[in-house]
Write a protein that holds these residues in place. Structure first.
Motif, PDB file in Angstrom:
ATOM      1  N   SER A 626       0.761  -1.156  -0.057  1.00  0.00           N
ATOM      2  CA  SER A 626      -0.029   0.126   0.066  1.00  0.00           C
ATOM      3  C   SER A 626       0.838   1.209  -0.010  1.00  0.00           C
ATOM      4  O   SER A 626       2.149   1.278   0.543  1.00  0.00           O
ATOM      5  CB  SER A 626      -1.091  -0.098   1.132  1.00  0.00           C
ATOM      6  N   ALA A 641      -3.131   3.668  -3.314  1.00  0.00           N
ATOM      7  CA  ALA A 641      -2.873   2.476  -3.996  1.00  0.00           C
ATOM      8  C   ALA A 641      -2.703   1.353  -2.905  1.00  0.00           C
ATOM      9  O   ALA A 641      -1.842   1.285  -2.247  1.00  0.00           O
ATOM     10  CB  ALA A 641      -1.644   2.358  -4.850  1.00  0.00           C
ATOM     11  N   ARG A 643      -3.034  -3.121  -2.715  1.00  0.00           N
ATOM     12  CA  ARG A 643      -2.898  -4.421  -3.334  1.00  0.00           C
ATOM     13  C   ARG A 643      -2.827  -5.230  -2.206  1.00  0.00           C
ATOM     14  O   ARG A 643      -1.888  -5.240  -1.529  1.00  0.00           O
ATOM     15  CB  ARG A 643      -1.922  -4.277  -4.404  1.00  0.00           C
ATOM     16  N   ARG A 645      -2.660  -9.800  -1.921  1.00  0.00           N
ATOM     17  CA  ARG A 645      -2.974 -11.019  -2.627  1.00  0.00           C
ATOM     18  C   ARG A 645      -3.250 -12.036  -1.647  1.00  0.00           C
ATOM     19  O   ARG A 645      -2.195 -12.187  -0.732  1.00  0.00           O
ATOM     20  CB  ARG A 645      -1.713 -11.129  -3.533  1.00  0.00           C
ATOM     21  N   SER A 655      -6.292 -11.661  -5.953  1.00  0.00           N
ATOM     22  CA  SER A 655      -5.674 -10.321  -5.878  1.00  0.00           C
ATOM     23  C   SER A 655      -6.815  -9.414  -6.002  1.00  0.00           C
ATOM     24  O   SER A 655      -7.804  -9.333  -6.788  1.00  0.00           O
ATOM     25  CB  SER A 655      -4.739 -10.179  -7.105  1.00  0.00           C
ATOM     26  N   ALA A 657      -7.124  -4.890  -5.886  1.00  0.00           N
ATOM     27  CA  ALA A 657      -6.340  -3.774  -5.676  1.00  0.00           C
ATOM     28  C   ALA A 657      -7.284  -2.749  -5.628  1.00  0.00           C
ATOM     29  O   ALA A 657      -8.443  -2.648  -6.454  1.00  0.00           O
ATOM     30  CB  ALA A 657      -5.559  -3.502  -7.039  1.00  0.00           C
TER      31      ALA A 657
END
Length: 798
Positions: A626, A641, A643, A645, A655, A657
């Protein structure tokens, strides 16, 4: 029975019954026969490493070993074995109820439950006649199994031509693994009048062949070939069939040429119902000193645009004899990327130009000698314009010459020097009236690192000198030349603290790493200079600790700023793996910015946005990355941002995002918000069938279902930008795929297409090829089948 004389002395043993005696028959084949007494000392000899393939020249020198319940015969003439008969020579073994071996013509005849293992390939039947060295003979009413790809079947008779080639008559073939229940039938099966297999060429050829899949049988094919392993072979590749709203019905029938182990070529004739005929070609080569690829596509009279369409894409790299020029290394690259028109990138989605509107053609010669290195090159751009979203073409460099020098730990100092000469060329009308011209620059830097295990201080001074020579006067002041000299001072410093720590039951080494980075570059007037290659750096953890806030060399930012940051890491003390990293950084500007790009807005003094980042890899299954960019003036996020997973095992990955970019202008008040989710997961998990052998179709209850996909959704537009959703079924010896794709190129109307594929494992793939769509869109996608090295013959050793 005479006693055996060993190196440690002579020791007598009781007589051994003939039924348990192993008799070695050694073929002299012209060599002088020399009998070795049984009471001679045993001598150990060095043996070469076990070989996968025994050379033909060695086969005649290998001994034959015969065992059985009863062995009779005449020396050097014939041997008869009854009961549990076995004969072995090299990579071949025969077992049967009865075995007769006639030594003068090297022929073995076996009857009753005959089993042959030839380099891992297995044959079973009632009667065999075979010449051992040349592997010539026949096998009646035989069942067979190939080691390389698991192919198996039955035949009324197999004629062995040599060690590699055999011809099966009235034969069947499949790679489906037999199941032990009444009435079992393979999912797919080939029946043929003859089935010729060549293990050296890794190819099988069937004549008068029919393919049966799930009870549906095709008409007879006069002849068809298929691979016996993952090795390449020339021939027609499976057709590609697709349907979308631009091309209509699309059929591609590729042909592959296996020219040599280091060269191959493929042609792609494609018929599009709405557009016409397209021919694609691709050539690949690999040599000791050079390698590359070349692709050329041509479509005459494309009905979509009423014009001829073509594209060329090549890449070549080469290593030259550097010693001839008294250099340490000398390499070159050549790239050609050209298409016929501006719409090519959006009209052809199966070429290297997909989504690329800037195509570079360039050639470079790179050299190095000692502390020096450099290059001589040229670069020419093709810009594919779109009326809805035009872009400014980059400048061509015709030519570019560079020279660089780096000297580290020179009496404690690090020194570097970079120089560059470039001639920039473009259409001035598309560049806002900027003239073409020549630019020469040199950058020299000197630093003195002071480094200890827990601290570092690195003062550094730089000088940037640039000279321009324009082809026409500048619009701003009419100058035809210009010079610029800019000095820079920077001071990079930091501390590294470590301690032992425990979090959530785990032990770590935790670090605390504060960092201070100061830069001072005085103002030099540059705003009237043309901009050939400069752009603003993205604001992130990498660029916040650099001297220049611009990339390229036409703008050198005037900077009087201090960047403060701190990083903390959690490190596994046993493996050194980084389980987590947290960071924060902010730049404090002491004076207003004055150097800007054309049309740019200068930054005021004060604090910059606050950067916050975190990377967490707590376990191999979970990862989170992040970044937050917080604007203290607006008290709001400028960019976010996140993300994450989750991947607990093979073929299981999800995943997610979330991306946010603040609006660049007040008119776009919502900014850019999107959610991106991708996945690959076995659907059998939903009903409790978590088969361990994923990707081989051997979960409980037969085959396994998988779902794959990626969805890129725009929150502010409330629309799906790009999407791929598919289902895969792995039935062990066959794989079925159905994929639906929706893609948007630029601002054009979204295109949709559906693709399907039936893959008969170890034989062929039928239908369109959705693998490209899956691998390009789903970062963690794992194909259910991947090419691998064939199994060793010792894995099936009798």
């Amino acid at each position: 029975m005479p006693s055996l004389n060993r190196a440690a002395g002579r020791r007598s043993r009781p007589p051994v019954p003939l039924a348990l005696l192993s008799l070695a028959l050694v073929h002299a084949h012209g060599a002088s026969a020399q009998e070795v007494p049984l009471d001679a000392p045993l001598v150990l000899k060095r043996s070469p490493q076990l070989q996968e393939i025994i050379p033909q020249a060695m086969r005649g020198q290998l001994p034959s070993f015969v065992t059985g319940d009863k062995i009779t015969g005449q020396p050097d003439l014939e041997t008869h074995v009854q009961g549990h008969a076995a004969l072995r020579r090299g990579d071949m073994a025969i077992t049967a109820e009865q075995l007769d071996y006639y030594q003068p013509d090297d022929t073995a005849t076996a009857t009753g439950n005959v089993h042959v293992n030839q380099a891992g390939n297995v044959y079973d039947g009632p009667q065999l006649q075979l010449k051992l060295e040349t592997f010539e003979g026949f096998f009646n009413d035989v069942r067979y199994h190939f080691l390389a790809n698991g192919g198996q079947g039955k035949a009324e008779r197999i004629d062995f031509v040599d060690n590699n080639v055999s011809v099966a008559r009235i034969a069947t073939y499949t790679t489906c693994k037999p199941e032990d229940y009444p009435g079992w039938m393979p999912a797919w099966l080939i029946t043929a009048a003859t089935l010729t297999t060549d293990t050296e060429a890794d190819v099988g050829v069937a004549t008068s062949a029919r393919i049966t899949f799930m009870g549906v049988t095709t008409p007879a094919f006069p002849s068809m070939s298929f691979p016996l392993s993952d090795a390449r072979k020339s021939g027609v590749l499976p057709p590609t069939i697709g349907l979308d709203n631009v091309n209509g019905f699309e059929l591609t029938l590729p042909y592959y040429f296996n020219i040599a182990p280091n060269r191959d070529a493929t042609i792609y004739p494609t018929l599009m119902s709405k557009r016409g005929f397209d021919l694609g070609t691709e050539f690949r080569y690999l040599e000791d000193q050079y390698s590359g690829t070349a692709r050329i596509d041509y479509m005459p009279n494309d009905q979509l645009r009423n014009m001829d369409r073509w594209g060329i894409w090549t890449h070549h790299q080469q290593t030259f004899d550097a010693k001839y020029f008294d250099l340490d290394s000398l390499t070159g690259t050549l790239n050609i990327n050209r298409v016929s028109d501006d719409n090519y990138w959006s009209d052809f989605t199966n070429t290297p130009s997909l989504t690329q509107r800037l195509l570079s053609t360039d050639a470079t010669l790179n050299w190095a000698k000692g502390d020096w290195n450099g290059k001589i090159g040229a670069q020419d751009w093709q810009t594919l314009q779109n009326v809805d979203s035009p872009i400014v073409p980059p400048y061509n460099r015709l030519p570019q010459v560079t020279a660089n020098y780096n000297k580290y730990d020179w009496n404690g100092f690090d020194f570097s020097f970079s120089s560059d000469y470039s001639h920039f060329q473009a259409d001035p009308a598309l560049q806002g009236g900027q003239p073409n011209g020549d630019r020469v620059f040199g950058i020299a830097s000197l630093s003195r690192p002071f480094i200890t295990p827990g601290t570092y201080v690195i003062p550094k001074v730089m000088i940037n000198a640039t000279a321009y020579d324009f082809n026409s006067p500048l619009l701003t002041d009419g100058a035809t030349s210009a010079t610029r000299v800019v000095p820079t001072f920077s001071l990079d410093s930091g501390l590294v603290f470590e301690r032992d720590a425990d979090y959530f039951g785990r032990s770590f080494i935790q670090t605390l790493e504060p960092r201070a980075y100061y830069v001072y570059t005085p103002y030099r007037s540059q705003n009237n200079l043309p901009n050939y290659d400069s752009a603003s750096n993205d604001f992130n953890f990498a660029t916040v600790y650099t001297e220049n806030e611009f990339s390229g060399n036409d703008r050198i930012s005037d900077t009087n700023a201090l960047t403060l940051g701190v990083t903390s890491r959690l490190i596994d003390p046993d493996t050194g793996a980084e389980a987590a990293r947290f960071g924060v950084a902010q730049r404090f500007r002491f004076s207003d910015e004055r150097v800007v790009l054309p049309g740019g807005v200068p930054e005021d003094s004060g604090v910059s946005d606050l950067l916050l980042g975190a990377q967490i890899n707590w376990t191999p299954k979970w990862s989170v990355d992040s970044t937050f960019q917080y604007n203290p003036t607006d008290q709001d996020s400028s960019r976010t941002a996140i993300r994450t997973r989750y991947s607990p095992g093979p073929y299981r990955s999800v995943s997610l995002a979330y991306l946010y970019q603040a609006p660049s202008t007040p008119t776009s008040a919502d900014g850019d918000k999107s959610i991106d989710v991708s996945w690959q997961w076995p659907l059998n998990d939903l009903w409790g069938d978590k088969g361990k052998d994923l990707g081989a179709g051997r979960g409980q209850g037969g085959g396994r279902w998988f779902t794959v996909g990626r969805l890129d959704y725009s929150l502010q537009d409330r629309t799906l930008v790009n999407g791929v959703i598919g289902f895969e079924y792995d039935g062990c010896c066959w794989i079925g795929r159905v994929v639906l794709e929706r893609y948007t190129i630029g601002t054009s109307t979204p295109n949709s297409r559906i693709m399907f594929q039936l893959e008969l494992v170890g034989f062929a793939s039928l239908g369109s090829n959705p693998m490209r769509a899956l691998t390009q869109n789903i970062q963690s996608y794992t194909p259910l089948r991947t090419p691998s090295q064939g199994p060793s013959r010792y894995t099936n050793y009798d």
